[in-house]
Design an enzyme around this catalytic site. Structure first.
Site, PDB file in Angstrom:
ATOM      1  N   LEU A 125     -35.700   6.475   0.764  1.00 35.30           N
ATOM      2  CA  LEU A 125     -35.893   6.050  -0.627  1.00 35.30           C
ATOM      3  C   LEU A 125     -34.936   4.903  -0.967  1.00 35.30           C
ATOM      4  O   LEU A 125     -35.353   3.858  -1.454  1.00 35.30           O
ATOM      5  CB  LEU A 125     -35.654   7.253  -1.556  1.00 35.30           C
ATOM      6  CG  LEU A 125     -35.835   7.023  -3.061  1.00 35.30           C
ATOM      7  CD1 LEU A 125     -37.295   6.682  -3.387  1.00 35.30           C
ATOM      8  CD2 LEU A 125     -35.421   8.268  -3.854  1.00 35.30           C
ATOM      9  N   GLU A 127     -32.553   1.726  -1.020  1.00 37.38           N
ATOM     10  CA  GLU A 127     -32.609   0.381  -0.425  1.00 37.38           C
ATOM     11  C   GLU A 127     -31.300  -0.347  -0.735  1.00 37.38           C
ATOM     12  O   GLU A 127     -30.509   0.121  -1.560  1.00 37.38           O
ATOM     13  CB  GLU A 127     -33.809  -0.377  -0.986  1.00 37.38           C
ATOM     14  CG  GLU A 127     -35.133   0.291  -0.645  1.00 37.38           C
ATOM     15  CD  GLU A 127     -36.347  -0.551  -1.020  1.00 37.38           C
ATOM     16  OE1 GLU A 127     -36.170  -1.612  -1.666  1.00 37.38           O
ATOM     17  OE2 GLU A 127     -37.464  -0.127  -0.668  1.00 37.38           O
ATOM     18  N   GLY A 131     -30.785   2.282  -5.640  1.00 35.61           N
ATOM     19  CA  GLY A 131     -30.298   3.629  -5.371  1.00 35.61           C
ATOM     20  C   GLY A 131     -30.837   4.564  -6.434  1.00 35.61           C
ATOM     21  O   GLY A 131     -32.013   4.943  -6.424  1.00 35.61           O
ATOM     22  N   ARG A 270       3.555  28.678   5.015  1.00 37.00           N
ATOM     23  CA  ARG A 270       4.607  27.725   4.679  1.00 37.00           C
ATOM     24  C   ARG A 270       5.613  28.344   3.705  1.00 37.00           C
ATOM     25  O   ARG A 270       5.209  28.955   2.711  1.00 37.00           O
ATOM     26  CB  ARG A 270       3.957  26.489   4.054  1.00 37.00           C
ATOM     27  CG  ARG A 270       4.926  25.484   3.488  1.00 37.00           C
ATOM     28  CD  ARG A 270       5.602  24.675   4.565  1.00 37.00           C
ATOM     29  NE  ARG A 270       6.420  23.623   3.973  1.00 37.00           N
ATOM     30  CZ  ARG A 270       7.189  22.820   4.680  1.00 37.00           C
ATOM     31  NH1 ARG A 270       7.227  22.921   5.994  1.00 37.00           N
ATOM     32  NH2 ARG A 270       7.895  21.893   4.078  1.00 37.00           N
ATOM     33  N   GLN A 281       4.152  29.543  -8.824  1.00 37.93           N
ATOM     34  CA  GLN A 281       3.094  29.679  -9.825  1.00 37.93           C
ATOM     35  C   GLN A 281       2.087  28.531  -9.802  1.00 37.93           C
ATOM     36  O   GLN A 281       0.892  28.743 -10.002  1.00 37.93           O
ATOM     37  CB  GLN A 281       3.706  29.792 -11.223  1.00 37.93           C
ATOM     38  CG  GLN A 281       4.357  31.150 -11.460  1.00 37.93           C
ATOM     39  CD  GLN A 281       4.806  31.330 -12.889  1.00 37.93           C
ATOM     40  OE1 GLN A 281       5.070  30.350 -13.589  1.00 37.93           O
ATOM     41  NE2 GLN A 281       4.924  32.560 -13.329  1.00 37.93           N
ATOM     42  N   GLN A 338      -2.923  19.009  -1.773  1.00 32.65           N
ATOM     43  CA  GLN A 338      -1.678  19.161  -2.532  1.00 32.65           C
ATOM     44  C   GLN A 338      -0.903  20.390  -2.048  1.00 32.65           C
ATOM     45  O   GLN A 338       0.313  20.345  -1.878  1.00 32.65           O
ATOM     46  CB  GLN A 338      -2.013  19.299  -4.027  1.00 32.65           C
ATOM     47  CG  GLN A 338      -0.838  19.069  -4.950  1.00 32.65           C
ATOM     48  CD  GLN A 338      -0.357  17.620  -4.927  1.00 32.65           C
ATOM     49  OE1 GLN A 338      -1.084  16.724  -4.506  1.00 32.65           O
ATOM     50  NE2 GLN A 338       0.877  17.401  -5.335  1.00 32.65           N
ATOM     51  N   ILE A 339      -1.623  21.484  -1.808  1.00 33.54           N
ATOM     52  CA  ILE A 339      -0.972  22.712  -1.330  1.00 33.54           C
ATOM     53  C   ILE A 339      -0.370  22.493   0.062  1.00 33.54           C
ATOM     54  O   ILE A 339       0.705  22.995   0.374  1.00 33.54           O
ATOM     55  CB  ILE A 339      -1.989  23.880  -1.328  1.00 33.54           C
ATOM     56  CG1 ILE A 339      -2.267  24.295  -2.770  1.00 33.54           C
ATOM     57  CG2 ILE A 339      -1.486  25.059  -0.506  1.00 33.54           C
ATOM     58  CD1 ILE A 339      -3.412  25.274  -2.935  1.00 33.54           C
ATOM     59  N   GLU A 365     -27.885  11.396  -3.450  1.00 28.38           N
ATOM     60  CA  GLU A 365     -28.930  12.253  -4.043  1.00 28.38           C
ATOM     61  C   GLU A 365     -28.745  12.366  -5.563  1.00 28.38           C
ATOM     62  O   GLU A 365     -28.922  13.433  -6.151  1.00 28.38           O
ATOM     63  CB  GLU A 365     -28.965  13.622  -3.365  1.00 28.38           C
ATOM     64  CG  GLU A 365     -29.359  13.498  -1.899  1.00 28.38           C
ATOM     65  CD  GLU A 365     -29.924  14.774  -1.326  1.00 28.38           C
ATOM     66  OE1 GLU A 365     -30.528  15.557  -2.073  1.00 28.38           O
ATOM     67  OE2 GLU A 365     -29.773  14.970  -0.111  1.00 28.38           O
ATOM     68  N   GLU A 369     -23.005  10.979 -12.507  1.00 30.82           N
ATOM     69  CA  GLU A 369     -23.332  10.472 -13.838  1.00 30.82           C
ATOM     70  C   GLU A 369     -24.809  10.713 -14.155  1.00 30.82           C
ATOM     71  O   GLU A 369     -25.171  11.068 -15.277  1.00 30.82           O
ATOM     72  CB  GLU A 369     -22.988   8.976 -13.925  1.00 30.82           C
ATOM     73  CG  GLU A 369     -21.490   8.685 -13.959  1.00 30.82           C
ATOM     74  CD  GLU A 369     -20.777   8.991 -12.647  1.00 30.82           C
ATOM     75  OE1 GLU A 369     -21.423   8.922 -11.577  1.00 30.82           O
ATOM     76  OE2 GLU A 369     -19.572   9.320 -12.677  1.00 30.82           O
TER      77      GLU A 369
END
Lengths: 403, 255
Positions: A125, A127, A131, A270, A281, A338-339, A365, A369
Site C-alpha cells: 500500500l 509508496e 503513507g 542489581r 520506590q 532506565q531500570i 499501519e 496520530e
C-alpha cells in the site's frame, strides 16, 4: 464475561514460546546487529502451522480462531519484533484480506498456498509519497484487453524482498472523486514480468526483519487477480489494516511483557546502596506502570480478537488497542532501559533493542496520530462504520475444521 | 507395532525452586505443570520410530485428571492416541505395576519407551521396574534407534565415552537419553487434532490389578540451604592467573 484462554490457547502459547526459544532467541542479537533477515525462519514457521493459523482448514490453514492469531503475535514479539512482523504482513494484512474479499477461486489460488506457507505474502500500500495519505498513491492499473497493466513503486514493504505474492493497491481511475473510489486491489506475483524488489537497510529498529521496495513496470496482471470490484481497493485496504493492526497490538503487548520481565530480573540482580534496586520506590513505580500496561493492553487486544471471532465490526476497538499497546510498548522499553541504567544503554542487554523495535509500530499501519483522530471522530459523530460488501467471516469451530 | 511412550506430568523446571517442602510432601503443587522434560525426549524417540519404521506411537500416563493436559501435549507432538491411568498415590513401583497391566491390556505394544528419569522424583527406577513387571528386557541410555520390527529392536546406547550397538528381541523397554534428539514442538495442525482425540481413562480395577500401595515412604522433605555466589579474582601476570585458575578448578573438581 469470560476472560479465560482455553487449554488449546495455552498449548499454542507454549508452542510458540518453545519455537521462539529455539529458533529466534539464540541468534537474534547477532542478526539484529548485522541487519540479517533469517530466511530459514519462514519454512520453519510454515511447518509449525503459523502462516495459516486463523485460516480454515479447507483453505490450507490450521483452523484456529482470531484469539490464537493474537497469541501467536504476542509470543513472537516477546522474542523479537521481526518475527511478529512476518505474521502481521503475511497473515494479517494479506491472507485475511483475501479470506474476506477474495472469490472462492482466489481463495484456492492465493490463500491456500499462503496458509500452507508455500507462498509468502506481502502488503503493498505504502509508496514513497503516500503513507497514511492513502489516496495520494501513484500506482496505476490500466485496463488492457482482459488484463491490467500495473506500474508503480511501493516503499517500506515488510517482506518486500522475499515475498511471492503482493497485495498491490493501484488506481484504476485516477480521476475518480472522491479519489479513494478510484483505487483497486490486485494480487501481483513475483514471477510476473516487470516485478523487481530490493531491501532497505539502516533502520532504527526491526533490523532483523526484511523491509524493502517493490517496483512494477508495466506488469501484466490478469483480471482474475483483481481482489474485489474495481474501486473497492480502499475499503479492502482498510479491512486488511483492521487485521494487521490487531497483530501489531498483540505483538506490542508481548514487547511490554518482555520489558517487564527483563526489568524484574534486573531489579533483583542489581544492588545499589546495599539493597536490590527493586527496593527503591521509583524503580517500583516503573515496574508497576509496566504491569498496568500489560493488563490494560491484554484486555484491549483480546476484546478485539473476541469481536473478530463473533463477526462483529472491530475497527474502533482494534485501532484503540493498536494505539494504546504500541505507545505503551515504547514507554515500557524506555522504562526498562532506565531500570537497567548504563547497561540498558548497551546491547549487552535487550531493552535497547526493545526500544528501537517499539518505535516502528507507533508509526506503521497508521500512525499514533491517525489512531487518535479515528477515536475522536467516532465520538464526535464524524465517522461511522458502514456495512461492507464482504465482512471478515466469524470464527466457526466446526466448519473451519472441515477439509 | 505400537510404541508406547510413558510420560509423567511434573513441575516446570524453572518453577521447581518455588515448590515448598509441604507441597512436595502432599503432592498438591500450585505451580505450572508440564511434560517431564526427559519424557519429551522419549516422545521424540517414539514419534521418530513411527515415522521411520512404521507402526503407531501412543502415549500413556499415570496421574490425576489434570494429567490429561500432558497427554494432549504428547498428541500435539504427533502421538496417535493416548491413555490416562487414574491414580495419584503410586510410587515408581506402583506406576510400573499399573503401566504393565495397561500394556498387557493393550496387547500390541512392542516397545515401551521412557525418559531417563523425572525432574521431580529423580529415581530413574521406572524403566527397570516396568521391565521387571513385564518380564521384558530393558535397554537404558538409548541414544539412537537403528532398526525396529515386531521381532527385534536395534539401538545405540551410550556407556561413558563409548557407544554400544545392541540388538534385542521385542517386546522391550527402552529408556532414552537426550542424545536421541531435540523434542519437536507441536504443529498447530496437531494441536487442533489433539483437542479432538478422546482420551480413555482406566482405573486399576479396569486393569484387573489392585491399586498399588507405595512401598517407598518419603519421610523428610527439605530444601538445600541457599548458597552464596562465590567470586574469586586471580591477579598477577596472565600466565600466573591462568595457572591459579586451573589449580582452583581442579580443587573444586570442575576439571
Amino acid at each position: 464475561m469470560d476472560f479465560a484462554f482455553t487449554a488449546e490457547h495455552e498449548l499454542i502459547r507454549k508452542t510458540v514460546r518453545e519455537f521462539a526459544a529455539r529458533e529466534i532467541l539464540p541468534t537474534i542479537k547477532e542478526n539484529d546487529r548485522n541487519q540479517v533477515f533469517d530466511k530459514t525462519l519462514l519454512p520453519k514457521m510454515a511447518e509449525a502451522g503459523f502462516l495459516g493459523v486463523s485460516v480454515p482448514v479447507r483453505y490450507g490453514g490450521a483452523g484456529f480462531d482470531y484469539i490464537s492469531l493474537g497469541i501467536l503475535s504476542e509470543e513472537l514479539e516477546y522474542a523479537d519484533t521481526s518475527a511478529r512482523v512476518i505474521i502481521s504482513v503475511h497473515n494479517g494484512l494479506n491472507s485475511l484480506g483475501v479470506f474476506q474479499w477474495g472469490t472462492e477461486e482466489q481463495k484456492q489460488m492465493f490463500l491456500a498456498p499462503q496458509a500452507r506457507g508455500e507462498k509468502i505474502a506481502a502488503f503493498c500500500l505504502t509508496e514513497p509519497d503516500a503513507g497514511t495519505d492513502v489516496v495520494a498513491l501513484r500506482s496505476v492499473a490500466r485496463k488492457d484487453g482482459a488484463d491490467y497493466l500495473i506500474s508503480g513503486e511501493k516503499m517500506w514493504i515488510s517482506l518486500g524482498d522475499v515475498a511471492d505474492h503482493f497485495l498491490w493497491f493501484a488506481k484504476t481511475d485516477p480521476q475518480a472523486r472522491p479519489a479513494h473510489q478510484g483505487i483497486s486491489a490486485f494480487m501481483v506475483t513475483r514471477d510476473m514480468k516487470g516485478v523487481t524488489s530490493g531491501s532497505i537497510h539502516g533502520k532504527l529498529g526491526v533490523r532483523a526483519g526484511n523491509t524493502g521496495w517493490v517496483h512494477c513496470d508495466e506488469v501484466r496482471v490478469p483480471a482474475s487477480h483483481r481482489i474485489g470490484a474495481e474501486g473497492e481497493g480502499f475499503k479492502i485496504a482498510m479491512s486488511c489494516l483492521d487485521n494487521g493492526r490487531y497483530t501489531v497490538a498483540a505483538g506490542a503487548l508481548g514487547l511490554i511483557r518482555a520489558s517487564l520481565d527483563a526489568s524484574l530480573a534486573y531489579a533483583h540482580q542489581r544492588k545499589t546502596f546495599g539493597v536490590e534496586i527493586g527496593q527503591h520506590q521509583l524503580v517500583k513505580r516503573m515496574i508497576s506502570l509496566m504491569v498496568q500496561r500489560v493488563e490494560a493492553g491484554r484486555l484491549l487486544v483480546y476484546r478485539a480478537g473476541w469481536m473478530k471471532n463473533m463477526g462483529m465490526r472491530n475497527t474502533r476497538e482494534t485501532t484503540l488497542a493498536k494505539w494504546y499497546c504500541t505507545d505503551a510498548s515504547f514507554d515500557s522499553a524506555n522504562d526498562a532501559i532506565q531500570i537497567h541504567g548504563a547497561y540498558g544503554f548497551s546491547d549487552e542487554y535487550n531493552p535497547e533493542r526493545f526500544l528501537r523495535n517499539s518505535k516502528g509500530a507507533v508509526i506503521y499501519e497508521g500512525t499514533r496520530e491517525l489512531q487518535q483522530l479515528i477515536q475522536a471522530d467516532y465520538l464526535l459523530g464524524y465517522r461511522e462504520d458502514k456495512p461492507l460488501r464482504c465482512e471478515l467471516p466469524p470464527y466457526d469451530p466446526d466448519s473451519w475444521q472441515e477439509g | 507395532m505400537r510404541y508406547l511412550i510413558c510420560v509423567k506430568q511434573t513441575p516446570d523446571t524453572a518453577e521447581l525452586p518455588k515448590v515448598k517442602p509441604d507441597e512436595a510432601a502432599s503432592g498438591n503443587l500450585s505451580i505450572q505443570l508440564v511434560v517431564n522434560p526427559w519424557d519429551e525426549h522419549a516422545l521424540e524417540a517414539g514419534i521418530q520410530m513411527m515415522e521411520t519404521f512404521g507402526g503407531a506411537a501412543s502415549a500413556i500416563t499415570v496421574g490425576g485428571s489434570g494429567a490429561v493436559e500432558t497427554l494432549r501435549s504428547a498428541l500435539a507432538m504427533g502421538c496417535k492416541d493416548a491413555t490416562l491411568v487414574a491414580n495419584t498415590d503410586a510410587d515408581a513401583w506402583g506406576v510400573a505395576t499399573l503401566l504393565a497391566a495397561a500394556i498387557q491390556k493393550m496387547g500390541d505394544v512392542t516397545v515401551a519407551i521412557t525418559g531417563q528419569m523425572t525432574v521431580d522424583g529423580n529415581s530413574g527406577a521406572l524403566p527397570v521396574a516396568l521391565g521387571r513387571k513385564l518380564g521384558w528386557p530393558v535397554i537404558s541410555g538409548v541414544a539412537k534407534v537403528l532398526a525396529a520390527s515386531a521381532d527385534s529392536v536395534t539401538v545405540e546406547r551410550v556407556v561413558g565415552q563409548a557407544r554400544h550397538t545392541v540388538q534385542v528381541a521385542a517386546p522391550v523397554v527402552l529408556s532414552v537419553i537426550k542424545e536421541i534428539g531435540e523434542p519437536r514442538y507441536p504443529t498447530f495442525i496437531n494441536i487442533r487434532k489433539a483437542a479432538r482425540v478422546e482420551i480413555p481413562t482406566w482405573s486399576a480395577a479396569d486393569l484387573g490389578v489392585a491399586a498399588p500401595a507405595p512401598v517407598v515412604q518419603m519421610t523428610n522433605w527439605r530444601k538445600p540451604p541457599a548458597r552464596d555466589a562465590h567470586v574469586q579474582l586471580f591477579g598477577g601476570a596472565p600466565s600466573e592467573a591462568a595457572a591459579a585458575l586451573i589449580d582452583a578448578l581442579l580443587a573444586e573438581k570442575v576439571l
